[in-house]
Design an enzyme around this catalytic site. Structure first.
Site, PDB file in Angstrom:
ATOM      1  N   LYS A 284    -140.064  70.969   9.043  1.00 29.20           N
ATOM      2  CA  LYS A 284    -140.925  70.120   8.227  1.00 29.20           C
ATOM      3  C   LYS A 284    -141.575  70.975   7.144  1.00 29.20           C
ATOM      4  O   LYS A 284    -142.111  72.040   7.418  1.00 29.20           O
ATOM      5  CB  LYS A 284    -141.989  69.460   9.111  1.00 29.20           C
ATOM      6  N   GLU A 370    -148.548  53.478  21.840  1.00 31.58           N
ATOM      7  CA  GLU A 370    -149.781  52.684  21.860  1.00 31.58           C
ATOM      8  C   GLU A 370    -149.916  51.844  23.124  1.00 31.58           C
ATOM      9  O   GLU A 370    -151.018  51.701  23.675  1.00 31.58           O
ATOM     10  CB  GLU A 370    -149.841  51.789  20.627  1.00 31.58           C
ATOM     11  N   ARG A 398    -149.519  46.893  18.229  1.00 22.26           N
ATOM     12  CA  ARG A 398    -148.359  47.226  19.047  1.00 22.26           C
ATOM     13  C   ARG A 398    -148.689  47.212  20.537  1.00 22.26           C
ATOM     14  O   ARG A 398    -147.789  47.298  21.369  1.00 22.26           O
ATOM     15  CB  ARG A 398    -147.818  48.598  18.647  1.00 22.26           C
TER      16      ARG A 398
END
Length: 621
Positions: A284, A370, A398
């Site tokens: 990244k 979640e 969610r």
């Protein structure tokens, strides 16, 4: 500011993937370098997501080079790693408008481009959608391929594993690519792994694996030997057998920055049948040292100067609501070892960095999960601890069933600290916190508070945490408020509002952060202003009092009008047989597009001018 594309000659020569596929393979290394530099410069000029896209340059080019996009389905998950994809698919000259009002969407969007096969804002949806597309492609019978690129922790969500379990069961042709940019599964990257990946995806191995099984089907000893050899070869490069157990043919890990290895492996895998899994190791922030060293800080950035190798300093001393929450967590935990704070992979965004370091035994990051976060909190509460679920409004959606089934029905004392409630701005329609009041207000046992400033938010968090008769939600916005002075912690009486200004004939019932706009409007029209504070329970006594002394009520909230706080006022007055004209001001029945918070609020009439305009329009009618 426009970038001179002539500095990037190969990138300038291709507008679409069709043109990319005409390039000789030897030019791909140079194209990768140009695309990375172009992305760096464009984001430095315009702001946006950076580190994830820098890590997917080679993978993006290889995928569009090998696959016949947009005929073949290419799905990006999570969407913020798709900036290079946007640049290569006809949107290069508009990339500087990304996340801006009327500009490019911050994530893949079906209405924006035929190359965006799936609109993606939330994570971990790609494999489920991909399986559906793969099944549809089989019915279509045109040899359409489906590829899902899943990264930035998205594979940690239960939905991804549910989908892979199903894919392995129905055995459809689909390729899942894990863009592993945190090396969370394996760090074994090198020439041996790359060569074995080519071998395992090539014709020889495929023939050995499939034809060999047929040839030696009735020869148990040789069949067993082949199976053992296959496992031994794979054990040299596989971090685990988990993906194989789910029914996938696992390939990798490979170097996700080696364009030639990627192209060769993808070409081989394109012809394989059944569920395939490619493990690609990437870095990244690749190509820009500061982003490589600190990919979290460089994940989403403001405008910056490439030459300084640093992000601009924020000279605003005013605390954000997220910081207020984080500081309060530390203050509360200092004398309460039973406090447990939970986040679904949003430690930095939710202001929990300091708490995670100071109270590591009371802090849990459950990754992008979640549903698990909420039910995990339920288990903690049943066990006698005092959980706090710190979660963005848009992500709480969610876990709705878990809030109902595992928390509300059981009346468990859990505090939901709901960040990014209301208009969040540049992340657009998938991230606006537009619905939490509507979907929480209908739940029995739920207390809902909406602070109008920073101090009120602090007191509400304290009040909600010490409420032991059921779940409590405190919802607060992104960014800063009015700069209110923080006071000593004190519990607020449940369900009690405050009259902030007395006027005549018109009363504005405010729920949340728009109080300052309500006050400005009230000064101009001499209206009463009430800081309702509680969406549930409503201060019914105060509402009746205000209804009897005014000719028009105006409710104001940064939530969907449908089912929101204003709807609660309407319902109460009707049920108590108090008929009075009411204007509900809030978010309209649309998905709110991107733009900065001030722009959007102005467009939607959520500022003082908009409030007065709504009132004047009512009287004209």
């Amino acid at each position: 500011m426009n970038i001179d594309i002539n500095f990037y000659p190969i990138l300038a020569s291709i507008e679409t993937p069709e043109e990319l596929r005409l390039l000789p393979k030897k030019k791909l290394v140079k194209l990768c370098k140009e695309l990375r530099q172009f992305l760096l410069k464009s984001v430095s000029y315009s702001s946006g997501h950076l580190a994830s896209g820098l890590g997917t340059i080679e993978l993006t080019i290889a995928l569009h080079y090998v696959y016949n996009t947009p005929f073949d389905n290419l799905i990006w998950d999570i969407g913020h790693q798709a900036y290079p994809h946007k640049i290569l698919t006809g949107r290069r000259n508009y990339i500087n408008t990304i996340r801006k009002k009327n500009g490019l969407h911050p994530f893949p969007c079906r209405t924006e481009s035929r190359y965006d096969i799936l609109s993606v804002g939330h994570s971990s949806t790609s494999i489920s959608a991909g399986i559906g597309m793969a099944v549809a492609a089989e019915y279509e019978n045109k040899n359409r391929k489906t590829v899902c690129v899943i990264g930035d922790g998205a594979i940690t969500a239960g939905m991804a594993f549910e989908a892979m379990n199903h894919a392995g069961d129905i055995n459809k042709d689909i390729l899942v690519i894990l863009n592993d940019n945190k090396m969370s599964i394996s760090q074994n990257v090198g020439a041996l792994n790359n060569n074995l990946a080519k071998l395992l995806s090539g014709n020889f191995y495929t023939i050995l694996r499939k034809s060999g099984k047929k040839i030696f089907f009735n020869t148990p000893f040789i069949k067993k030997l082949l199976k053992k050899t296959e496992k031994q070869i794979k054990s040299m490069v596989m971090p685990s057998t988990m993906f194989e157990e789910l029914g996938f043919n696992y390939i990798g890990p490979i170097d996700g920055h080696d364009i030639f290895t990627l192209v060769k492996t993808l070409k081989n895998m394109r012809e394989l049948k059944g569920p395939q899994f490619l493990h690609s190791i990437t870095k990244k922030g690749k190509g820009y040292k500061p982003a490589e060293i600190d990919p979290i800080s460089w994940h989403s950035v403001p405008k910056f100067d490439l030459k300084t190798f640093s992000l601009p300093k924020n000279n605003n001393k005013q605390l954000t609501f997220s910081q207020i929450f984080g500081n309060w967590l530390c203050q509360e935990a200092e004398n309460d070892p039973k406090l447990i704070a939970i986040t679904p992979a949003m430690r930095e965004g939710s202001g929990m960095v300091k708490f995670s370091k100071n109270y590591p035994n009371q802090y849990f990051d459950v990754a992008i999960a979640e549903q698990h976060a909420v039910t995990f909190a339920a288990g903690l509460a049943i066990g006698g601890l005092k959980p706090i679920v710190a979660i963005y409004s848009t992500f709480l959606q969610r876990a709705y069933d878990q809030v109902i089934h595992d928390v509300s029905i059981q009346k468990l004392p859990i505090l939901f600290a709901i960040d990014r409630a209301g208009i969040v701005g540049s992340d657009g329609e998938t991230h606006q916190g537009a619905f939490d009041l509507s979907f929480l207000r209908c739940l029995p046992h739920m207390i809902i508070m909406s602070p109008s400033d920073e101090n009120e938010c602090l007191q509400m968090l304290h009040t909600g945490y010490h409420y032991n008769n059921g779940p409590v939600a405190v919802r607060y916005p992104k960014g800063t408020g009015s700069g209110a002075t923080l006071q000593l912690l004190e519990k607020i009486p449940i369900g009690k509002g405050l009259i902030k200004r007395k006027g005549e004939k018109i009363a504005i019932l405010n729920f949340g952060i728009l109080l300052s706009e309500a006050m400005k409007a009230a000064e101009l029209i001499n209206a009463t202003v009430v800081d309702m504070r509680f969406v549930k329970p409503l201060d019914e006594i105060l509402i009746l009092k205000i209804a009897k002394t005014n000719k028009l009520l105006v409710t104001l909230e940064e939530n969907s009008i449908i089912g929101g706080a204003g709807s609660g006022v309407n319902e109460f007055l009707l049920s108590s047989n108090n008929i009075i004209p009411i204007i509900n001001i809030g978010l309209p029945d649309i998905y709110i597009p991107q733009g900065n918070q001030t722009e959007i609020k102005s467009d939607l009439g959520l500022n003082a001018d908009g409030i007065i305009k709504s009132i004047n329009n009512f009287y004209i009618k």
